[in-house]
Design a protein around this motif. Sequence first.
Motif, PDB file in Angstrom:
ATOM      1  N   MET A   1       0.844  -1.201   0.000  1.00  0.00           N
ATOM      2  CA  MET A   1       0.000   0.000   0.000  1.00  0.00           C
ATOM      3  C   MET A   1       0.884   1.257   0.000  1.00  0.00           C
ATOM      4  SD  MET A   1      -2.620   1.293   2.938  1.00  0.00           S
ATOM      5  CE  MET A   1      -3.384  -0.301   3.139  1.00  0.00           C
ATOM      6  N   SER A   2       0.532   2.230  -0.864  1.00  0.00           N
ATOM      7  CA  SER A   2       1.366   3.438  -0.876  1.00  0.00           C
ATOM      8  C   SER A   2       1.002   4.317   0.333  1.00  0.00           C
ATOM      9  CB  SER A   2       1.174   4.203  -2.180  1.00  0.00           C
ATOM     10  OG  SER A   2      -0.091   4.798  -2.199  1.00  0.00           O
ATOM     11  N   LEU A   3       2.021   4.866   0.958  1.00  0.00           N
ATOM     12  CA  LEU A   3       1.807   5.659   2.168  1.00  0.00           C
ATOM     13  C   LEU A   3       2.064   7.118   1.836  1.00  0.00           C
ATOM     14  CD1 LEU A   3       3.753   3.315   4.579  1.00  0.00           C
ATOM     15  CD2 LEU A   3       1.279   3.440   4.291  1.00  0.00           C
ATOM     16  N   ASN A   4       1.116   7.966   2.172  1.00  0.00           N
ATOM     17  CA  ASN A   4       1.262   9.365   1.803  1.00  0.00           C
ATOM     18  C   ASN A   4       0.722  10.253   2.931  1.00  0.00           C
ATOM     19  OD1 ASN A   4       1.537  11.764   0.482  1.00  0.00           O
ATOM     20  ND2 ASN A   4      -0.207  11.437  -0.902  1.00  0.00           N
ATOM     21  N   TYR A   5       1.589  10.605   3.858  1.00  0.00           N
ATOM     22  CA  TYR A   5       1.214  11.455   4.995  1.00  0.00           C
ATOM     23  C   TYR A   5       0.946  12.870   4.490  1.00  0.00           C
ATOM     24  CZ  TYR A   5       1.708  13.506   9.727  1.00  0.00           C
ATOM     25  OH  TYR A   5       1.520  14.163  10.931  1.00  0.00           O
ATOM     26  N   LYS A   6      -0.256  13.350   4.725  1.00  0.00           N
ATOM     27  CA  LYS A   6      -0.620  14.695   4.241  1.00  0.00           C
ATOM     28  C   LYS A   6      -0.646  15.682   5.403  1.00  0.00           C
ATOM     29  CE  LYS A   6      -3.690  12.971   0.629  1.00  0.00           C
ATOM     30  NZ  LYS A   6      -4.844  12.135   0.938  1.00  0.00           N
ATOM     31  N   SER A   7      -0.327  16.954   5.117  1.00  0.00           N
ATOM     32  CA  SER A   7      -0.251  17.924   6.227  1.00  0.00           C
ATOM     33  C   SER A   7      -1.557  18.701   6.420  1.00  0.00           C
ATOM     34  CB  SER A   7       0.912  18.891   6.015  1.00  0.00           C
ATOM     35  OG  SER A   7       0.547  19.827   5.033  1.00  0.00           O
ATOM     36  N   TYR A   8      -2.465  18.611   5.469  1.00  0.00           N
ATOM     37  CA  TYR A   8      -3.760  19.300   5.568  1.00  0.00           C
ATOM     38  C   TYR A   8      -3.619  20.792   5.891  1.00  0.00           C
ATOM     39  CZ  TYR A   8      -5.770  14.704   5.169  1.00  0.00           C
ATOM     40  OH  TYR A   8      -6.107  13.462   4.691  1.00  0.00           O
ATOM     41  N   PHE A  22       6.338   7.343  10.099  1.00  0.00           N
ATOM     42  CA  PHE A  22       5.318   6.986  11.097  1.00  0.00           C
ATOM     43  C   PHE A  22       4.284   6.028  10.486  1.00  0.00           C
ATOM     44  CE2 PHE A  22       1.046   7.678  12.680  1.00  0.00           C
ATOM     45  CZ  PHE A  22       1.194   7.337  14.012  1.00  0.00           C
ATOM     46  N   LEU A  23       3.776   6.379   9.292  1.00  0.00           N
ATOM     47  CA  LEU A  23       2.756   5.514   8.665  1.00  0.00           C
ATOM     48  C   LEU A  23       3.293   4.107   8.389  1.00  0.00           C
ATOM     49  CD1 LEU A  23       0.949   7.916   6.135  1.00  0.00           C
ATOM     50  CD2 LEU A  23       0.115   7.080   8.339  1.00  0.00           C
ATOM     51  N   LYS A  24       4.587   4.041   8.098  1.00  0.00           N
ATOM     52  CA  LYS A  24       5.214   2.725   7.863  1.00  0.00           C
ATOM     53  C   LYS A  24       5.145   1.873   9.134  1.00  0.00           C
ATOM     54  CE  LYS A  24       7.748   0.040   5.137  1.00  0.00           C
ATOM     55  NZ  LYS A  24       8.483  -0.822   5.914  1.00  0.00           N
ATOM     56  N   ARG A  25       5.293   2.515  10.286  1.00  0.00           N
ATOM     57  CA  ARG A  25       5.190   1.751  11.554  1.00  0.00           C
ATOM     58  C   ARG A  25       3.773   1.216  11.701  1.00  0.00           C
ATOM     59  NH1 ARG A  25       9.464   0.225  11.215  1.00  0.00           N
ATOM     60  NH2 ARG A  25       9.040  -1.062  13.033  1.00  0.00           N
ATOM     61  N   LEU A  26       2.774   2.053  11.372  1.00  0.00           N
ATOM     62  CA  LEU A  26       1.380   1.572  11.444  1.00  0.00           C
ATOM     63  C   LEU A  26       1.189   0.403  10.488  1.00  0.00           C
ATOM     64  CD1 LEU A  26      -0.950   4.741  11.471  1.00  0.00           C
ATOM     65  CD2 LEU A  26      -0.447   3.228  13.378  1.00  0.00           C
ATOM     66  N   SER A  27       1.720   0.539   9.284  1.00  0.00           N
ATOM     67  CA  SER A  27       1.474  -0.515   8.290  1.00  0.00           C
ATOM     68  C   SER A  27       2.258  -1.781   8.633  1.00  0.00           C
ATOM     69  CB  SER A  27       1.767  -0.030   6.872  1.00  0.00           C
ATOM     70  OG  SER A  27       3.128  -0.107   6.599  1.00  0.00           O
ATOM     71  N   ASN A  28       3.325  -1.665   9.401  1.00  0.00           N
ATOM     72  CA  ASN A  28       4.045  -2.873   9.850  1.00  0.00           C
ATOM     73  C   ASN A  28       3.217  -3.674  10.837  1.00  0.00           C
ATOM     74  OD1 ASN A  28       6.329  -2.450   8.419  1.00  0.00           O
ATOM     75  ND2 ASN A  28       7.714  -2.557  10.156  1.00  0.00           N
ATOM     76  N   HIS A  29       2.388  -2.961  11.623  1.00  0.00           N
ATOM     77  CA  HIS A  29       1.673  -3.644  12.712  1.00  0.00           C
ATOM     78  C   HIS A  29       0.174  -3.804  12.454  1.00  0.00           C
ATOM     79  CE1 HIS A  29       5.286  -3.616  15.123  1.00  0.00           C
ATOM     80  NE2 HIS A  29       5.449  -2.328  14.860  1.00  0.00           N
ATOM     81  N   ASN A  30      -0.341  -3.068  11.465  1.00  0.00           N
ATOM     82  CA  ASN A  30      -1.772  -3.145  11.107  1.00  0.00           C
ATOM     83  C   ASN A  30      -2.728  -3.147  12.304  1.00  0.00           C
ATOM     84  OD1 ASN A  30      -1.577  -3.027   8.331  1.00  0.00           O
ATOM     85  ND2 ASN A  30      -1.039  -5.186   8.195  1.00  0.00           N
ATOM     86  N   PRO A  31      -2.698  -2.112  13.131  1.00  0.00           N
ATOM     87  CA  PRO A  31      -3.566  -2.091  14.315  1.00  0.00           C
ATOM     88  C   PRO A  31      -5.014  -1.749  13.956  1.00  0.00           C
ATOM     89  CG  PRO A  31      -2.387  -0.027  14.135  1.00  0.00           C
ATOM     90  CD  PRO A  31      -1.898  -0.886  13.003  1.00  0.00           C
ATOM     91  N   PHE A  51      -5.529   6.003   7.432  1.00  0.00           N
ATOM     92  CA  PHE A  51      -4.866   4.703   7.262  1.00  0.00           C
ATOM     93  C   PHE A  51      -5.710   3.573   7.850  1.00  0.00           C
ATOM     94  CE2 PHE A  51      -2.224   1.277   8.808  1.00  0.00           C
ATOM     95  CZ  PHE A  51      -1.517   0.931   7.658  1.00  0.00           C
ATOM     96  N   LEU A  52      -6.216   3.789   9.071  1.00  0.00           N
ATOM     97  CA  LEU A  52      -7.011   2.742   9.737  1.00  0.00           C
ATOM     98  C   LEU A  52      -8.270   2.439   8.930  1.00  0.00           C
ATOM     99  CD1 LEU A  52      -6.691   3.831  13.488  1.00  0.00           C
ATOM    100  CD2 LEU A  52      -5.537   1.928  12.351  1.00  0.00           C
ATOM    101  N   ASN A  53      -8.851   3.475   8.348  1.00  0.00           N
ATOM    102  CA  ASN A  53     -10.044   3.302   7.526  1.00  0.00           C
ATOM    103  C   ASN A  53      -9.730   2.475   6.276  1.00  0.00           C
ATOM    104  OD1 ASN A  53     -12.803   3.913   6.871  1.00  0.00           O
ATOM    105  ND2 ASN A  53     -12.000   5.287   5.304  1.00  0.00           N
ATOM    106  N   LYS A  54      -8.544   2.715   5.723  1.00  0.00           N
ATOM    107  CA  LYS A  54      -8.146   1.964   4.527  1.00  0.00           C
ATOM    108  C   LYS A  54      -7.995   0.473   4.827  1.00  0.00           C
ATOM    109  CE  LYS A  54      -5.433   4.952   1.792  1.00  0.00           C
ATOM    110  NZ  LYS A  54      -4.055   5.408   1.608  1.00  0.00           N
TER     111      LYS A  54
END
Length: 215
Positions: A1-8, A22-31, A51-54
């Motif tokens: 999955m492509s990770l794209n942290y946006k600053s809004y 940071f998002l890579k850490r989430l995607s490593n653990h899939n919480p 990310f969690l929604n995805k």
Amino acid sequence: MSLNYKSYWRKTGLKGKWGNIFLKRLSNHNPKNVLEIGVFCGVTARNTCDFLNKINGKNFSYIGVDLFGGYQNEHKDEIEPTFLKNQKFSNPLKNIYYNYILKENLNSIKSVSKLLRNYTDNIKLIAGDTNKILKELDLQNIDFTFLDGGHSYQTVINDLTVLYKSMKDKKKVILCDDYGKESYIPEVEKAINDFAKKNNLKLNLIENRFVEIIT
Ligand SMILES: C[S@@+](CC[C@H](N)C(=O)[O-])C[C@H]1O[C@@H](n2cnc3c(N)ncnc32)[C@H](O)[C@@H]1O
């Protein structure tokens, strides 16, 4: 999955490459259930919910705890982001937009709720000092915590102690910011080292900045 942290178009503690790390850490653990201590302007909160929604659809939860402009209970030695003092932006357009047109305090429950409006059923934002309120929360289901709130020695020890009580022996994740050379706060490093030693925990240094603890 492509990770794209946006600053809004807001302020974040995770500028540049750090958001995607940071998002890579989430995607490593899939919480499914994430806690963030130190929400600031909600940018990491929004990216976490996206990310969690995805990965989970609507089946996720996000809890964010911050002072949200309130006062700290006991510790006056906290290191506060300078931005919070009077919401100063280096970008003059942001200054006009947020301070004069919207008159919006980005570090407020109101403003962060607006940013997270797509996820109202999944989120809980809590205002308070973690030294007081963290122990009052039900953290039994938390899979992943991003610890990025108060940076004094005592606050970090308090937060780790309370978190570990709920997460111990469950192979859950506590990701701590401001540990390594890339964003170094000596008190944070010392608190984490002391806590890890006392509880015989392994520390996994991530990109010379974060440290990850598996409980
Ligand atoms: C570095 S910022 C968090 C950045 C955020 N995680 C991000 O990625 O954009 C630290 C936040 O912790 C909050 N904070 C500081 N001390 C706190 C405490 N004792 N309890 C709760 N929140 C605290 C501050 O209000 C501030 O918004």
